[in-house]
Design an enzyme around this catalytic site. Structure first.
Site, PDB file in Angstrom:
ATOM      1  N   CYS A 276       0.794  -1.238   0.000  1.00 19.37           N
ATOM      2  CA  CYS A 276       0.000   0.000   0.000  1.00 19.37           C
ATOM      3  C   CYS A 276       0.829   1.293   0.000  1.00 19.37           C
ATOM      4  CB  CYS A 276      -0.987   0.021   1.160  1.00 19.37           C
ATOM      5  SG  CYS A 276      -1.426  -1.567   1.836  1.00 19.37           S
ATOM      6  N   ARG A 305       6.087 -11.550   5.334  1.00 18.02           N
ATOM      7  CA  ARG A 305       5.511 -11.392   6.670  1.00 18.02           C
ATOM      8  C   ARG A 305       6.001 -12.514   7.566  1.00 18.02           C
ATOM      9  NH1 ARG A 305      -0.683 -10.032   4.766  1.00 18.02           N
ATOM     10  NH2 ARG A 305      -0.083  -8.285   3.411  1.00 18.02           N
ATOM     11  N   GLN A 323       0.820 -10.966  -3.880  1.00 17.35           N
ATOM     12  CA  GLN A 323      -0.614 -10.672  -3.899  1.00 17.35           C
ATOM     13  C   GLN A 323      -1.015 -10.074  -5.242  1.00 17.35           C
ATOM     14  OE1 GLN A 323      -0.263  -7.797  -0.628  1.00 17.35           O
ATOM     15  NE2 GLN A 323      -1.826  -8.982   0.449  1.00 17.35           N
ATOM     16  N   ASP A 325      -2.572  -7.407  -5.914  1.00 16.55           N
ATOM     17  CA  ASP A 325      -2.925  -6.286  -5.062  1.00 16.55           C
ATOM     18  C   ASP A 325      -3.265  -5.067  -5.899  1.00 16.55           C
ATOM     19  OD1 ASP A 325      -3.312  -5.027  -2.696  1.00 16.55           O
ATOM     20  OD2 ASP A 325      -1.202  -4.957  -2.096  1.00 16.55           O
ATOM     21  N   HIS A 327      -4.852  -0.794  -5.469  1.00 20.50           N
ATOM     22  CA  HIS A 327      -5.389   0.289  -4.651  1.00 20.50           C
ATOM     23  C   HIS A 327      -6.125   1.251  -5.553  1.00 20.50           C
ATOM     24  CE1 HIS A 327      -2.235  -1.456  -2.129  1.00 20.50           C
ATOM     25  NE2 HIS A 327      -3.116  -1.236  -1.181  1.00 20.50           N
ATOM     26  N   LYS A 407     -15.200  -3.560   5.375  1.00 25.66           N
ATOM     27  CA  LYS A 407     -14.639  -4.417   4.333  1.00 25.66           C
ATOM     28  C   LYS A 407     -15.563  -5.576   3.974  1.00 25.66           C
ATOM     29  CE  LYS A 407     -12.211  -7.470   7.491  1.00 25.66           C
ATOM     30  NZ  LYS A 407     -11.140  -8.409   7.689  1.00 25.66           N
ATOM     31  N   HIS A 453      -8.421  -0.860  -0.768  1.00 25.31           N
ATOM     32  CA  HIS A 453      -7.444  -1.945  -0.956  1.00 25.31           C
ATOM     33  C   HIS A 453      -8.239  -3.145  -1.440  1.00 25.31           C
ATOM     34  CE1 HIS A 453      -4.659  -0.075   2.122  1.00 25.31           C
ATOM     35  NE2 HIS A 453      -5.808   0.400   2.511  1.00 25.31           N
TER      36      HIS A 453
HETATM   37 ZN   LIG Z   1      -3.272  -2.188   0.588  1.00 20.94          ZN
END
Ligand SMILES: [Zn+2]
Ligand SMILES: [Zn+2]
Length: 575
Positions: A276, A305, A323, A325, A327, A407, A453
């Site tokens: 992010c 992680r 991911q 991912d 945004h 979410k 996200h």
């Molecule tokens: Zn994010």
């Protein structure tokens, strides 16, 4: 009703854990007790045993449990002084229970007794041991006391229990099926991925050529899809100054999952646990007018992680993963339309991979939250309305949202009915404020953007595990690492086989030729074990008639085709 049932089932299973523990103590005097909670799908109990147990010991323990059940001992609850409890567990030399007792800040504690067995426990329990009827012990494994590698390793026995025989049998069948589909086993057999714990490290995944080709197909599909849907593709670095993670707040609330900093020229850098902040910097690199919004940045972003080694599991729980991912930076008014588009995309993507049933949860504002109430309301309504407009059934998890926004979590149901966490869509009012992420509105004012996200598949590693288990390694044609394998009956037909190979390859298919000097039967067996969708058999007849014989995975019928016809058939299947 469902919740009550769930509660009763937990009570039954936790009671089964007590019965298990009393059986183990009777069979192995000197055993010290750890803890024995109910868990999803069953229960476990941790023991410090004077002997080493294996799964071969489980039937014996089950027998003992049956005897205890037959005696129908009452579960008796007693409230006693903490000091009295300490004395009692000291006499029994239950050092782990004493440790737990010492952490309880109350004068009274409750214990549960059946027969001679005593456990420190809040309860509740079933009335008597005879109420447990359908149970099964499943496995034995090591587990560190309180999950900490510095503590002694205890022996954990897993089991399950149900109210009816049918439910128990159904669950055991599902377990059997799941074992056959275990992605770690199939991953090895099909040479899809590997983890070199000794040499490289735990939880770090290597995609072997056959798995990597599947990943490439998935990645290309995702990139193309996102470009078509108005996203821009970005790449961001894997390490960043630790001050970035201070601004983002991750060092505050996420640090237990982050790796220690490394020193580069006197500056601290940390490997990224999330993508992010990187995307925020890209957005912020210039001023954006409201007319440019929404801006959607997509990255197949690799993050690292920390997970304790005890919880690592194949591709499901790892320490580094990628991911899908993205945004989305938008105005409050755009949130709803963006969520609607997202839901369309989610359904499309999951369908493409064969997942048609979902369980969707909407988590709303928790007690502690940031951002103003108007925005929360607007975002929650946007999520609800979008789900309803798309006709997607969902449940609300009140107060379970993250502190910075509501979410949607979506789980997919696999071929044997298991649910897997997959897509998330998270509205965020926090990061835009932390990083001062704004747009210039039509009134000339600079205002905070809303950030969404979202990950559709989540982690590629984890999604790959789900794919492997869902398909039991028999991938659909578009994903299969090798789509066709050519099996000449003998070397005499090698030239013709090579010609067929070339023509199939020229048509864009992934093809292999088995030119080993083994029998056809053996070659077929190998191809089946590799779960290849189609084998092409070439012998005298095929060569003479300029045709091929084709056998589909799972069928024992062989059909003759003109090559062109076969190519057409494959192309049709791919569509
Ligand atoms: Zn994010
Ligand atoms: Zn209990």
């Amino acid at each position: 009703m469902e919740n009550k049932r769930e509660f009763d089932l937990q009570t039954l299973r936790h009671s089964a854990a007590h019965i298990l523990a009393s059986a183990v103590v009777e069979l192995f005097p000197g055993t010290k007790l750890g803890i024995g909670p109910a868990i999803e799908n069953g229960f476990y109990y941790d023991f410090d045993l004077p002997v080493k147990l294996t799964e071969d010991d489980l039937p014996k323990i089950e027998q003992k449990m049956l005897q205890i059940i037959e005696k129908d001992y009452k579960f008796i609850r007693q409230e006693i002084d903490k000091q009295q409890a300490i004395k009692m567990f000291k006499e029994r030399n239950e050092i782990y229970k004493l440790e737990l007792l010492n952490e309880i800040n109350e004068d009274k504690v409750s214990i549960y007794i059946h027969n001679n067995f005593v456990d420190l426990c809040r309860g509740p329990h079933i009335n008597s041991t005879g109420e447990l009827k359908y149970f099964k012990l499943l496995s034995v494994s090591g587990a560190y006391w309180r999950g900490d590698e510095k503590n002694p390793q205890l022996t954990r026995i897993y089991g399950t229990a149900f109210f009816t025989k049918e439910e128990l049998e159904k669950y055991l069948q599902q377990l059997e099926e799941a074992k056959k589909r275990d992605h770690r086993k199939l991953g090895r057999e099909l040479e899809l991925f590997d983890i070199y714990e000794e040499e490289f490290g735990s939880g770090l995944v290597f995609w072997l050529p056959k798995g990597a080709i599947i990943r490439k197909i998935i990645e290309e599909y995702l990139r193309e899809l996102h470009l078509k849907n108005g996203y821009q593709i970005v790449y961001t670095p894997h390490i960043a100054k630790s001050v970035l993670w201070e601004i983002s707040g991750h060092l505050g609330f996420y640090s237990e999952y982050m790796y220690s900093p490394m020193d580069i020229e006197g500056q601290k850098y940390i490997i990224k646990p999330m993508n992010c902040p990187g995307h925020v910097l890209i957005y912020k690199s210039k001023l954006h007018s409201y007319k440019e919004l929404p801006i959607r940045l997509f990255e197949l972003g690799t993050v690292y992680r920390y997970e304790r080694s005890g919880v690592l599991h194949g591709l499901m729980r790892v320490r580094g993963f990628t991911q899908d991912d993205a945004h989305i930076f938008c105005t409050p008014q755009q949130v709803q339309q963006e969520i609607m588009n997202l839901l369309d995309t989610v359904v499309k993507v999951l369908n493409k991979f064969g997942f048609k049933e979902y369980s969707i949860k909407l988590s709303t504002r928790p007690q502690k939250y940031i951002g103003d109430l108007d925005n929360w309301e607007l975002a929650e309504n946007a999520l609800k309305t979008a789900l309803e407009n798309k006709g997607l059934p969902y449940e609300i998890d009140p107060g379970e949202g993250v502190f910075y926004g509501p979410k949607i979590d979506l789980k997919i149901k696999d071929a044997i009915g298991r649910l897997w966490q997959c897509s998330t869509i998270q509205v965020d009012f926090n990061l835009p404020q932390r990083f001062d992420v704004k747009y210039r509105d039509s009134d000339g004012q600079d205002k905070y953007v809303i950030m969404i996200h979202r990950a559709l598949l989540g982690s590629l590693e984890r999604f790959f595990a789900v794919l492997i288990e869902n398909y039991a390694g028999v991938f659909p044609l578009w994903l299969a690492p090798v789509q066709v394998k050519i099996l000449p009956i003998s070397d005499k037909f090698l030239d013709y086989s090579k010609k067929i190979l070339l023509q199939l390859q020229n048509n864009g298919f992934r093809v292999e030729l088995d030119d080993s000097e083994t029998t056809l039967q053996y070659k077929i067996r190998v191809a089946i074990s590799q779960k290849i969708p189609y084998v092409v058999i070439i012998g005298q007849k095929e060569q003479q008639e300029n045709k091929i014989s084709v056998r589909k995975y799972g069928s024992d019928k062989t059909e003759m085709f003109d090559l062109e016809m076969f190519v057409e058939k494959l192309k049709l299947e791919l569509e």
